[in-house]
Motif scaffolding. Structure first.
Motif, PDB file in Angstrom:
ATOM      1  N   GLY A   1       3.741   4.292  15.307  1.00 54.75           N
ATOM      2  CA  GLY A   1       3.078   3.967  14.047  1.00 54.75           C
ATOM      3  C   GLY A   1       3.405   2.604  13.487  1.00 54.75           C
ATOM      4  O   GLY A   1       2.856   2.202  12.454  1.00 54.75           O
ATOM      5  N   SER A   2       4.297   1.863  14.139  1.00 62.10           N
ATOM      6  CA  SER A   2       4.648   0.538  13.629  1.00 62.10           C
ATOM      7  C   SER A   2       3.757  -0.520  14.260  1.00 62.10           C
ATOM      8  O   SER A   2       3.165  -0.309  15.314  1.00 62.10           O
ATOM      9  CB  SER A   2       6.118   0.220  13.924  1.00 62.10           C
ATOM     10  N   SER A   3       3.668  -1.658  13.605  1.00 61.21           N
ATOM     11  CA  SER A   3       2.831  -2.738  14.112  1.00 61.21           C
ATOM     12  C   SER A   3       3.525  -4.066  13.865  1.00 61.21           C
ATOM     13  O   SER A   3       3.519  -4.585  12.747  1.00 61.21           O
ATOM     14  CB  SER A   3       1.461  -2.728  13.434  1.00 61.21           C
ATOM     15  N   THR A   4       4.128  -4.611  14.897  1.00 61.13           N
ATOM     16  CA  THR A   4       4.807  -5.897  14.763  1.00 61.13           C
ATOM     17  C   THR A   4       3.846  -7.011  14.366  1.00 61.13           C
ATOM     18  O   THR A   4       4.174  -7.836  13.498  1.00 61.13           O
ATOM     19  CB  THR A   4       5.538  -6.244  16.067  1.00 61.13           C
ATOM     20  N   PRO A   5       2.639  -7.094  14.953  1.00 60.71           N
ATOM     21  CA  PRO A   5       1.712  -8.147  14.519  1.00 60.71           C
ATOM     22  C   PRO A   5       1.387  -8.078  13.028  1.00 60.71           C
ATOM     23  O   PRO A   5       1.290  -9.111  12.356  1.00 60.71           O
ATOM     24  CB  PRO A   5       0.469  -7.891  15.381  1.00 60.71           C
ATOM     25  N   THR A   6       1.222  -6.858  12.504  1.00 58.97           N
ATOM     26  CA  THR A   6       0.948  -6.714  11.073  1.00 58.97           C
ATOM     27  C   THR A   6       2.123  -7.210  10.247  1.00 58.97           C
ATOM     28  O   THR A   6       1.946  -7.893   9.227  1.00 58.97           O
ATOM     29  CB  THR A   6       0.655  -5.242  10.735  1.00 58.97           C
TER      30      THR A   6
ATOM     31  N   THR B   1       9.163   3.100  17.405  1.00 59.90           N
ATOM     32  CA  THR B   1       7.989   2.228  17.338  1.00 59.90           C
ATOM     33  C   THR B   1       6.701   2.977  17.034  1.00 59.90           C
ATOM     34  O   THR B   1       5.657   2.347  16.842  1.00 59.90           O
ATOM     35  CB  THR B   1       7.812   1.469  18.665  1.00 59.90           C
TER      36      THR B   1
END
Length: 313
Positions: free
Chosen positions: A177-182, A175
């Motif tokens: 650096g990842s962005s679920t909302p994006t 996770t």
């Protein structure tokens, strides 16, 4: 508001400002969707284009979710088979999944359910690991078959020792650096919301049936976009990119995130599309597969020579 076509028009401006007559492009996963739309908008400006891990532009948000749910469930079974056969393990390590593949898959589901009820302890007394975290780690590591031995180590620790420490380590790596909302925001602005509560409930039940492990977490993207209040304007439809230079579409037979059928569909839709197949597992092929794929892609991008039609690596 961000939309693919608006961003791609900006990309074409950058191409022109750089002095390049053609845009040479290597796109992975969602980047294949952008690349295909660029070729549709600017076929005369499209140069050597490779699309690896293709998104089928005819699919709705619900269609994408359904395909991924089936893809990840199939990939999970492949992982279990490789774990049980000793392929997806580190040297000196065994596989904690006993019995046949069906039994092994069920043991992972049971671990997720159990951890939801009683989260696993970790080396940090302030951190526990629940079923959602385990499911997320399993799904994310199905993207990269080369890391399956690490997943096996984490599951072994969780199943045999009731310890979620390494699951938590992998969750942090997956996770970072990842962005679920994006991710959801971009998807919402791709395609208009389709369906209603009744159809979304039907989709949920169907996905849960075809993918008991991942179906629930992957369903109802349309409902999320409806609740957010934003959606795209491009209706799902084939992309032909008439007049574009040859476009090489790369598909991985065991790709869970962009199933192989999507690559077949895009290559068929594109007027100048040609499919290159890698018989492997995980998401995308170039850079993580074999010399056959690397040579085919490099030769086209560097020299403009397409591989033989129907090439399977």
């Amino acid at each position: 508001m961000w939309t693919p076509s608006r961003w791609l028009r900006d990309l074409d401006v950058l191409r022109a400002l750089s002095g390049d007559q053609k845009l040479n492009y290597l796109g992975f996963s969602y980047g294949t969707y952008l690349g295909a739309i660029y070729a549709e908008l600017f076929p005369a400006n499209t140069g050597r284009m490779v699309l690896d891990g293709a998104v089928d532009p005819t699919l709705s948000l619900g269609g994408r979710a359904t395909g991924q749910a089936k893809g990840f469930e199939t990939s999970l079974r492949t992982y279990v088979e490789q774990c049980q056969s000793g392929q997806a393990v580190q040297e000196g390590q065994g596989c904690p999944l006993t019995g046949d593949a069906d039994a092994g898959v069920q043991q992972i589901r049971a671990l997720i359910t159990s951890a939801d009820q009683t989260p696993l302890k970790t080396a940090d007394p302030n951190v526990t690991v629940d079923g959602r975290t385990i499911r997320s780690v399993v799904r994310r590591f199905l993207y990269s078959s080369e890391y399956w031995p690490l997943l096996t180590y984490a599951l072994d620790q969780a199943i045999t020792q009731k310890d979620g420490s390494y699951v938590q380590v992998l969750y942090g790596r997956a996770t970072a650096g990842s962005s679920t909302p994006t991710f959801y925001a971009v998807n919402c602005q791709d395609i208009p919301v389709q369906g209603d509560v009744t159809s979304w409930e039907k989709e949920y039940r169907q996905n849960l049936q075809s993918s008991p492990t991942f179906g629930a977490s992957l369903s109802n993207q349309d409902a999320r976009c409806q609740a957010w209040g934003h959606s795209g304007t491009r209706e799902p439809a084939p992309i032909h990119a008439k007049g574009a230079a040859p476009i090489l579409v790369v598909g991985t037979t065991g790709d869970p995130a962009t199933p192989y059928a999507w690559a077949q569909a895009l290559a068929e839709q594109l007027e100048s599309g040609q499919l290159l197949t890698w018989e492997g597992d995980g998401h995308t092929a170039y850079g993580r597969s074999n010399d056959c794929v690397k040579k085919a892609v490099d030769t086209y991008l560097l020299n403009g020579t397409m591989p033989d039609k129907g090439l399977t690596c």
